[in-house]
Design a protein around this motif. Structure first.
Motif, PDB file in Angstrom:
ATOM      1  N   VAL A  90       0.989   9.523  -6.572  1.00 36.14           N
ATOM      2  CA  VAL A  90      -0.396   9.064  -6.483  1.00 36.14           C
ATOM      3  C   VAL A  90      -0.779   8.127  -7.628  1.00 36.14           C
ATOM      4  O   VAL A  90      -1.954   7.835  -7.818  1.00 36.14           O
ATOM      5  N   LYS A  91       0.193   7.632  -8.355  1.00 40.12           N
ATOM      6  CA  LYS A  91      -0.107   6.845  -9.549  1.00 40.12           C
ATOM      7  C   LYS A  91      -0.837   5.545  -9.254  1.00 40.12           C
ATOM      8  O   LYS A  91      -1.569   5.046 -10.089  1.00 40.12           O
ATOM      9  N   ASP A  92      -0.701   4.990  -8.091  1.00 39.50           N
ATOM     10  CA  ASP A  92      -1.335   3.718  -7.764  1.00 39.50           C
ATOM     11  C   ASP A  92      -2.664   3.873  -7.032  1.00 39.50           C
ATOM     12  O   ASP A  92      -3.220   2.892  -6.564  1.00 39.50           O
ATOM     13  N   VAL A  93      -3.187   5.086  -6.951  1.00 35.72           N
ATOM     14  CA  VAL A  93      -4.403   5.314  -6.180  1.00 35.72           C
ATOM     15  C   VAL A  93      -5.609   4.595  -6.793  1.00 35.72           C
ATOM     16  O   VAL A  93      -6.528   4.202  -6.078  1.00 35.72           O
ATOM     17  N   SER A  94      -5.604   4.362  -8.091  1.00 38.55           N
ATOM     18  CA  SER A  94      -6.736   3.664  -8.701  1.00 38.55           C
ATOM     19  C   SER A  94      -6.651   2.153  -8.503  1.00 38.55           C
ATOM     20  O   SER A  94      -7.649   1.459  -8.626  1.00 38.55           O
ATOM     21  N   LYS A  95      -5.469   1.632  -8.179  1.00 39.12           N
ATOM     22  CA  LYS A  95      -5.307   0.194  -7.987  1.00 39.12           C
ATOM     23  C   LYS A  95      -5.551  -0.220  -6.548  1.00 39.12           C
ATOM     24  O   LYS A  95      -6.127  -1.256  -6.266  1.00 39.12           O
ATOM     25  N   GLU A  96      -5.070   0.574  -5.634  1.00 44.35           N
ATOM     26  CA  GLU A  96      -5.229   0.272  -4.211  1.00 44.35           C
ATOM     27  C   GLU A  96      -5.298   1.585  -3.444  1.00 44.35           C
ATOM     28  O   GLU A  96      -4.744   2.592  -3.878  1.00 44.35           O
ATOM     29  N   PRO A  97      -5.986   1.606  -2.327  1.00 43.45           N
ATOM     30  CA  PRO A  97      -6.101   2.860  -1.579  1.00 43.45           C
ATOM     31  C   PRO A  97      -4.750   3.298  -1.004  1.00 43.45           C
ATOM     32  O   PRO A  97      -3.938   2.474  -0.590  1.00 43.45           O
ATOM     33  N   LEU A  98      -4.522   4.586  -1.044  1.00 46.36           N
ATOM     34  CA  LEU A  98      -3.308   5.147  -0.456  1.00 46.36           C
ATOM     35  C   LEU A  98      -3.538   5.417   1.010  1.00 46.36           C
ATOM     36  O   LEU A  98      -4.634   5.772   1.424  1.00 46.36           O
ATOM     37  N   LYS A  99      -2.519   5.257   1.785  1.00 49.15           N
ATOM     38  CA  LYS A  99      -2.595   5.636   3.189  1.00 49.15           C
ATOM     39  C   LYS A  99      -2.177   7.098   3.271  1.00 49.15           C
ATOM     40  O   LYS A  99      -1.065   7.461   2.881  1.00 49.15           O
ATOM     41  N   VAL A 100      -3.081   7.945   3.757  1.00 46.78           N
ATOM     42  CA  VAL A 100      -2.813   9.372   3.839  1.00 46.78           C
ATOM     43  C   VAL A 100      -2.451   9.715   5.271  1.00 46.78           C
ATOM     44  O   VAL A 100      -3.235   9.494   6.191  1.00 46.78           O
ATOM     45  N   LYS A 101      -1.224  10.212   5.440  1.00 41.73           N
ATOM     46  CA  LYS A 101      -0.762  10.614   6.770  1.00 41.73           C
ATOM     47  C   LYS A 101      -1.134  12.072   6.995  1.00 41.73           C
ATOM     48  O   LYS A 101      -1.021  12.887   6.097  1.00 41.73           O
ATOM     49  N   ALA A 102      -1.557  12.384   8.187  1.00 39.55           N
ATOM     50  CA  ALA A 102      -1.907  13.778   8.526  1.00 39.55           C
ATOM     51  C   ALA A 102      -0.680  14.618   8.755  1.00 39.55           C
ATOM     52  O   ALA A 102       0.395  14.199   8.863  1.00 39.55           O
ATOM     53  N   MET A 153       0.847  -1.178   0.000  1.00 37.06           N
ATOM     54  CA  MET A 153       0.000   0.000   0.000  1.00 37.06           C
ATOM     55  C   MET A 153       0.888   1.236   0.000  1.00 37.06           C
ATOM     56  O   MET A 153       1.802   1.350   0.785  1.00 37.06           O
ATOM     57  N   GLY A 154       0.617   2.151  -0.938  1.00 36.56           N
ATOM     58  CA  GLY A 154       1.363   3.395  -1.019  1.00 36.56           C
ATOM     59  C   GLY A 154       0.994   4.332   0.118  1.00 36.56           C
ATOM     60  O   GLY A 154      -0.016   4.160   0.784  1.00 36.56           O
ATOM     61  N   GLU A 155       1.833   5.322   0.294  1.00 31.04           N
ATOM     62  CA  GLU A 155       1.612   6.255   1.394  1.00 31.04           C
ATOM     63  C   GLU A 155       1.965   7.656   0.930  1.00 31.04           C
ATOM     64  O   GLU A 155       2.928   7.861   0.196  1.00 31.04           O
ATOM     65  N   ILE A 156       1.188   8.624   1.325  1.00 25.60           N
ATOM     66  CA  ILE A 156       1.437  10.022   1.001  1.00 25.60           C
ATOM     67  C   ILE A 156       0.997  10.861   2.197  1.00 25.60           C
ATOM     68  O   ILE A 156       0.059  10.498   2.910  1.00 25.60           O
ATOM     69  N   SER A 157       1.680  11.949   2.440  1.00 29.14           N
ATOM     70  CA  SER A 157       1.299  12.820   3.555  1.00 29.14           C
ATOM     71  C   SER A 157       0.498  14.002   3.032  1.00 29.14           C
ATOM     72  O   SER A 157       0.636  14.411   1.875  1.00 29.14           O
ATOM     73  N   LEU A 158      -0.360  14.532   3.883  1.00 30.79           N
ATOM     74  CA  LEU A 158      -1.144  15.703   3.491  1.00 30.79           C
ATOM     75  C   LEU A 158      -0.243  16.900   3.236  1.00 30.79           C
ATOM     76  O   LEU A 158      -0.563  17.755   2.420  1.00 30.79           O
ATOM     77  N   GLU A 159       0.891  16.943   3.931  1.00 29.26           N
ATOM     78  CA  GLU A 159       1.848  18.032   3.695  1.00 29.26           C
ATOM     79  C   GLU A 159       2.374  17.971   2.262  1.00 29.26           C
ATOM     80  O   GLU A 159       2.494  18.994   1.580  1.00 29.26           O
ATOM     81  N   GLN A 160       2.668  16.772   1.791  1.00 33.62           N
ATOM     82  CA  GLN A 160       3.132  16.582   0.411  1.00 33.62           C
ATOM     83  C   GLN A 160       2.026  16.964  -0.578  1.00 33.62           C
ATOM     84  O   GLN A 160       2.289  17.592  -1.602  1.00 33.62           O
ATOM     85  N   VAL A 161       0.794  16.605  -0.265  1.00 33.84           N
ATOM     86  CA  VAL A 161      -0.336  16.958  -1.135  1.00 33.84           C
ATOM     87  C   VAL A 161      -0.498  18.472  -1.182  1.00 33.84           C
ATOM     88  O   VAL A 161      -0.743  19.056  -2.236  1.00 33.84           O
ATOM     89  N   LYS A 162      -0.345  19.131  -0.020  1.00 37.48           N
ATOM     90  CA  LYS A 162      -0.456  20.597   0.019  1.00 37.48           C
ATOM     91  C   LYS A 162       0.573  21.240  -0.914  1.00 37.48           C
ATOM     92  O   LYS A 162       0.249  22.135  -1.697  1.00 37.48           O
ATOM     93  N   TRP A 163       1.803  20.792  -0.824  1.00 36.06           N
ATOM     94  CA  TRP A 163       2.862  21.386  -1.650  1.00 36.06           C
ATOM     95  C   TRP A 163       2.624  21.148  -3.131  1.00 36.06           C
ATOM     96  O   TRP A 163       2.719  22.066  -3.951  1.00 36.06           O
ATOM     97  N   LEU A 164       2.322  19.902  -3.481  1.00 34.74           N
ATOM     98  CA  LEU A 164       2.144  19.579  -4.902  1.00 34.74           C
ATOM     99  C   LEU A 164       0.932  20.292  -5.500  1.00 34.74           C
ATOM    100  O   LEU A 164       1.020  20.864  -6.591  1.00 34.74           O
ATOM    101  N   THR A 165      -0.204  20.276  -4.797  1.00 35.63           N
ATOM    102  CA  THR A 165      -1.385  20.945  -5.340  1.00 35.63           C
ATOM    103  C   THR A 165      -1.184  22.461  -5.389  1.00 35.63           C
ATOM    104  O   THR A 165      -1.633  23.114  -6.332  1.00 35.63           O
ATOM    105  N   GLY A 166      -0.506  23.011  -4.402  1.00 38.59           N
ATOM    106  CA  GLY A 166      -0.251  24.449  -4.394  1.00 38.59           C
ATOM    107  C   GLY A 166       0.662  24.880  -5.528  1.00 38.59           C
ATOM    108  O   GLY A 166       0.358  25.825  -6.273  1.00 38.59           O
ATOM    109  N   ILE A 167       1.773  24.180  -5.696  1.00 41.80           N
ATOM    110  CA  ILE A 167       2.732  24.536  -6.747  1.00 41.80           C
ATOM    111  C   ILE A 167       2.102  24.378  -8.130  1.00 41.80           C
ATOM    112  O   ILE A 167       2.165  25.280  -8.969  1.00 41.80           O
ATOM    113  N   PHE A 168       1.473  23.237  -8.372  1.00 36.14           N
ATOM    114  CA  PHE A 168       0.895  23.009  -9.699  1.00 36.14           C
ATOM    115  C   PHE A 168      -0.333  23.874  -9.944  1.00 36.14           C
ATOM    116  O   PHE A 168      -0.583  24.289 -11.075  1.00 36.14           O
TER     117      PHE A 168
END
Length: 148
Positions: free
Chosen positions: A136-148, A1-16
């Motif tokens: 986030v490439k594997d999000v459609s195959k299996e759920p990602l674990k999102v860290k706060a 299972m992949g893992e991503i943090s909300l902090e990483q999501v904040k940076w990527l969505t903000g920059i892009f």
């Protein structure tokens, strides 16, 4: 299972989100006759500007959700990246069509054409979207674990 943090999501969505917003403004300005060559050659097409604004809105909505600690913000990152990559694929198809016109059909409109003439704003942004897509490439195959 992949893992991503909300902090990483904040940076990527903000920059892009900001990059696509700037790209949309550049395309809109090119449509009205003002050329700014910052990231690729603007096409001067208002519909391209509208598409870039739409992708920016997807990313920035993901930023808002990530700031609210909503794990669904990963979906906005995923969709924004896919839209950007799809736009880059479209740019490659346009480049291929222009190459056929220039090198196979020897069209007069494409005398002196080179592939660098078709490196557009949305092509560059689409290639950069691969950076946002990779975590986030594997999000459609299996759920990602999102860290706060």
């Amino acid at each position: 299972m992949g893992e991503i943090s909300l902090e990483q999501v904040k940076w990527l969505t903000g920059i892009f989100g900001v990059l696509y917003l700037i790209g949309g403004v550049i395309e809109a300005l090119a449509y009205f006759g003002k050329e700014i060559k910052a990231i690729g050659v603007p096409t001067g097409d208002l519909f391209v500007a509208f598409a870039l604004f739409t992708i920016s809105a997807v990313y920035l909505t993901g930023l808002k959700r990530a700031i609210e600690n909503d794990p669904r913000s990963v979906s906005y990152l995923y969709v924004g990246a896919l839209l950007g990559i799809g736009f880059a694929v479209l740019a490659v198809l346009v480049m291929g069509a222009d190459a056929i016109e220039a090198y196979l059909l020897h069209s007069e409109d494409f005398v002196g054409w080179s592939p660098m003439d078709d490196v557009t704003t949305y092509f560059v942004l689409g290639l950069l979207s691969l950076v946002a897509y990779s975590p986030v490439k594997d999000v459609s195959k299996e759920p990602l674990k999102v860290k706060a």
